[in-house]
Motif scaffolding. Structure first.
Motif, PDB file in Angstrom:
ATOM      1  N   TYR A  49       0.734  -1.050   0.000  1.00 18.40           N
ATOM      2  CA  TYR A  49      -0.099  -0.123   0.075  1.00 18.40           C
ATOM      3  C   TYR A  49       0.734   1.180  -0.138  1.00 18.40           C
ATOM      4  N   GLY A  50       1.857   1.201  -0.609  1.00 18.73           N
ATOM      5  CA  GLY A  50       2.836   2.388  -0.910  1.00 18.73           C
ATOM      6  C   GLY A  50       3.939   2.614   0.305  1.00 18.73           C
ATOM      7  N   LYS A  51       3.662   1.813   1.270  1.00 20.20           N
ATOM      8  CA  LYS A  51       4.835   2.023   2.302  1.00 20.20           C
ATOM      9  C   LYS A  51       6.051   1.455   2.117  1.00 20.20           C
ATOM     10  N   PRO A  52       7.190   2.086   2.530  1.00 18.48           N
ATOM     11  CA  PRO A  52       8.322   1.644   1.871  1.00 18.48           C
ATOM     12  C   PRO A  52       8.946   0.371   3.101  1.00 18.48           C
ATOM     13  N   LEU A  53       9.618  -0.400   2.269  1.00 21.33           N
ATOM     14  CA  LEU A  53      10.303  -1.528   3.430  1.00 21.33           C
ATOM     15  C   LEU A  53      11.741  -0.810   4.095  1.00 21.33           C
ATOM     16  N   VAL A  54      11.614  -0.718   5.465  1.00 22.31           N
ATOM     17  CA  VAL A  54      12.766  -0.012   5.952  1.00 22.31           C
ATOM     18  C   VAL A  54      13.761  -1.349   6.482  1.00 22.31           C
ATOM     19  N   VAL A  55      14.851  -1.227   6.163  1.00 24.48           N
ATOM     20  CA  VAL A  55      15.815  -2.271   6.554  1.00 24.48           C
ATOM     21  C   VAL A  55      16.834  -1.582   7.591  1.00 24.48           C
ATOM     22  N   CYS A  56      17.024  -2.206   8.997  1.00 24.74           N
ATOM     23  CA  CYS A  56      18.303  -1.631   9.294  1.00 24.74           C
ATOM     24  C   CYS A  56      19.443  -2.592   8.996  1.00 24.74           C
ATOM     25  N   THR A  87      10.828  -3.484   8.567  1.00 31.34           N
ATOM     26  CA  THR A  87       9.492  -3.502   8.674  1.00 31.34           C
ATOM     27  C   THR A  87       8.991  -2.533   7.675  1.00 31.34           C
ATOM     28  N   ILE A  88       7.475  -2.447   7.167  1.00 28.45           N
ATOM     29  CA  ILE A  88       7.144  -1.530   6.401  1.00 28.45           C
ATOM     30  C   ILE A  88       6.578  -0.368   7.107  1.00 28.45           C
ATOM     31  N   LEU A  89       6.799   0.751   6.719  1.00 24.22           N
ATOM     32  CA  LEU A  89       6.735   2.002   7.464  1.00 24.22           C
ATOM     33  C   LEU A  89       6.464   3.228   6.618  1.00 24.22           C
ATOM     34  N   ASN A  90       5.393   3.786   7.150  1.00 23.41           N
ATOM     35  CA  ASN A  90       5.434   5.468   6.688  1.00 23.41           C
ATOM     36  C   ASN A  90       5.587   6.403   7.724  1.00 23.41           C
ATOM     37  N   SER A  91       5.703   7.766   7.284  1.00 20.38           N
ATOM     38  CA  SER A  91       5.885   8.908   8.479  1.00 20.38           C
ATOM     39  C   SER A  91       4.778   8.764   9.436  1.00 20.38           C
ATOM     40  N   GLN A  92       3.579   8.442   9.292  1.00 27.10           N
ATOM     41  CA  GLN A  92       2.609   8.179  10.260  1.00 27.10           C
ATOM     42  C   GLN A  92       2.889   7.261  11.162  1.00 27.10           C
ATOM     43  N   ASP A  93       3.362   5.929  10.823  1.00 31.68           N
ATOM     44  CA  ASP A  93       3.613   4.793  11.447  1.00 31.68           C
ATOM     45  C   ASP A  93       4.879   5.007  12.323  1.00 31.68           C
ATOM     46  N   SER A  94       6.024   6.074  11.958  1.00 29.56           N
ATOM     47  CA  SER A  94       6.996   6.228  12.718  1.00 29.56           C
ATOM     48  C   SER A  94       6.673   6.958  13.810  1.00 29.56           C
ATOM     49  N   MET A  95       5.755   7.389  14.101  1.00 28.36           N
ATOM     50  CA  MET A  95       5.418   8.550  15.164  1.00 28.36           C
ATOM     51  C   MET A  95       5.305   7.479  16.309  1.00 28.36           C
ATOM     52  N   ASP A  96       5.053   6.133  16.397  1.00 30.11           N
ATOM     53  CA  ASP A  96       4.960   5.401  17.585  1.00 30.11           C
ATOM     54  C   ASP A  96       6.592   4.913  17.843  1.00 30.11           C
ATOM     55  N   SER A  97       7.023   5.684  18.794  1.00 30.11           N
ATOM     56  CA  SER A  97       8.220   5.365  19.092  1.00 30.11           C
ATOM     57  C   SER A  97       8.512   3.875  19.828  1.00 30.11           C
ATOM     58  N   GLN A  98       7.475   3.550  20.550  1.00 35.16           N
ATOM     59  CA  GLN A  98       7.500   2.142  20.933  1.00 35.16           C
ATOM     60  C   GLN A  98       7.864   1.024  20.015  1.00 35.16           C
ATOM     61  N   LEU A  99       6.886   1.287  18.867  1.00 36.91           N
ATOM     62  CA  LEU A  99       6.918   0.426  17.714  1.00 36.91           C
ATOM     63  C   LEU A  99       8.393   0.390  17.221  1.00 36.91           C
ATOM     64  N   LEU A 100       9.009   1.519  17.246  1.00 35.65           N
ATOM     65  CA  LEU A 100      10.345   1.370  16.396  1.00 35.65           C
ATOM     66  C   LEU A 100      11.461   0.695  17.491  1.00 35.65           C
ATOM     67  N   ARG A 101      11.043   1.020  18.775  1.00 32.64           N
ATOM     68  CA  ARG A 101      12.012   0.604  19.664  1.00 32.64           C
ATOM     69  C   ARG A 101      11.974  -1.085  19.495  1.00 32.64           C
ATOM     70  N   LYS A 102      10.857  -1.378  19.438  1.00 31.53           N
ATOM     71  CA  LYS A 102      10.595  -3.049  19.375  1.00 31.53           C
ATOM     72  C   LYS A 102      11.170  -3.719  18.262  1.00 31.53           C
ATOM     73  N   VAL A 103      10.824  -2.930  16.878  1.00 31.68           N
ATOM     74  CA  VAL A 103      11.214  -3.659  15.579  1.00 31.68           C
ATOM     75  C   VAL A 103      12.726  -3.367  15.370  1.00 31.68           C
ATOM     76  N   PHE A 104      13.275  -2.320  15.915  1.00 32.47           N
ATOM     77  CA  PHE A 104      14.762  -2.364  15.449  1.00 32.47           C
ATOM     78  C   PHE A 104      15.445  -2.695  16.785  1.00 32.47           C
ATOM     79  N   ARG A 105      14.929  -3.042  17.885  1.00 32.91           N
ATOM     80  CA  ARG A 105      15.450  -3.439  19.138  1.00 32.91           C
ATOM     81  C   ARG A 105      16.693  -2.396  19.614  1.00 32.91           C
ATOM     82  N   LEU A 106      15.923  -1.426  19.647  1.00 27.72           N
ATOM     83  CA  LEU A 106      16.868  -0.105  20.367  1.00 27.72           C
ATOM     84  C   LEU A 106      16.847  -0.171  21.784  1.00 27.72           C
ATOM     85  N   ARG A 107      18.013   0.256  22.307  1.00 30.12           N
ATOM     86  CA  ARG A 107      18.333   0.088  23.793  1.00 30.12           C
ATOM     87  C   ARG A 107      17.486   1.069  24.534  1.00 30.12           C
TER      88      ARG A 107
END
Length: 99
Positions: free
Chosen positions: A39-46, A53-73
């Motif tokens: 649905y037009g969301k880019p695939l973002v790879v660390c 994950t697939i992500l758009n700018s609205q999805d990226s507003m969820d910092s807890q999602l980012l922390r979980k997906v990218f295993r941030l400290r």
């Protein structure tokens, strides 16, 4: 399994953007695959961990999602990525009926 039900088999020329940056807390290296799938969301790879994950700018507003997906400290790293992705990911979904 004797048989597979093919859901899709699509070849597409996609635009890929590689971004690396450093903050006070960490270094980040990402590949962003812009495609007509998802649905037009880019695939973002660390590029460091292979997490994606697939992500758009609205999805990226969820910092807890980012922390979980990218295993941030910590939350601070998640907030940094929230700001980064807000500026580097599309906000609107592309039209398409790929599903």
């Amino acid at each position: 399994m004797d048989r597979f039900d093919n859901l899709y088999d699509v070849t597409e020329s996609a635009q890929v953007r590689f971004l690396g940056f450093i903050s006070e807390n960490a270094r980040y290296d990402f590949g962003i695959v812009f495609t007509h799938r998802f649905y037009g969301k880019p695939l973002v790879v660390c590029m460091q961990t292979g997490q994606s994950t697939i992500l758009n700018s609205q999805d990226s507003m969820d910092s807890q999602l980012l922390r979980k997906v990218f295993r941030l400290r910590n939350d601070e790293e998640a907030e940094e990525l929230t700001c980064f992705f807000r500026e580097n990911l599309p906000s609107l979904l592309l039209e398409g009926n790929e599903y």
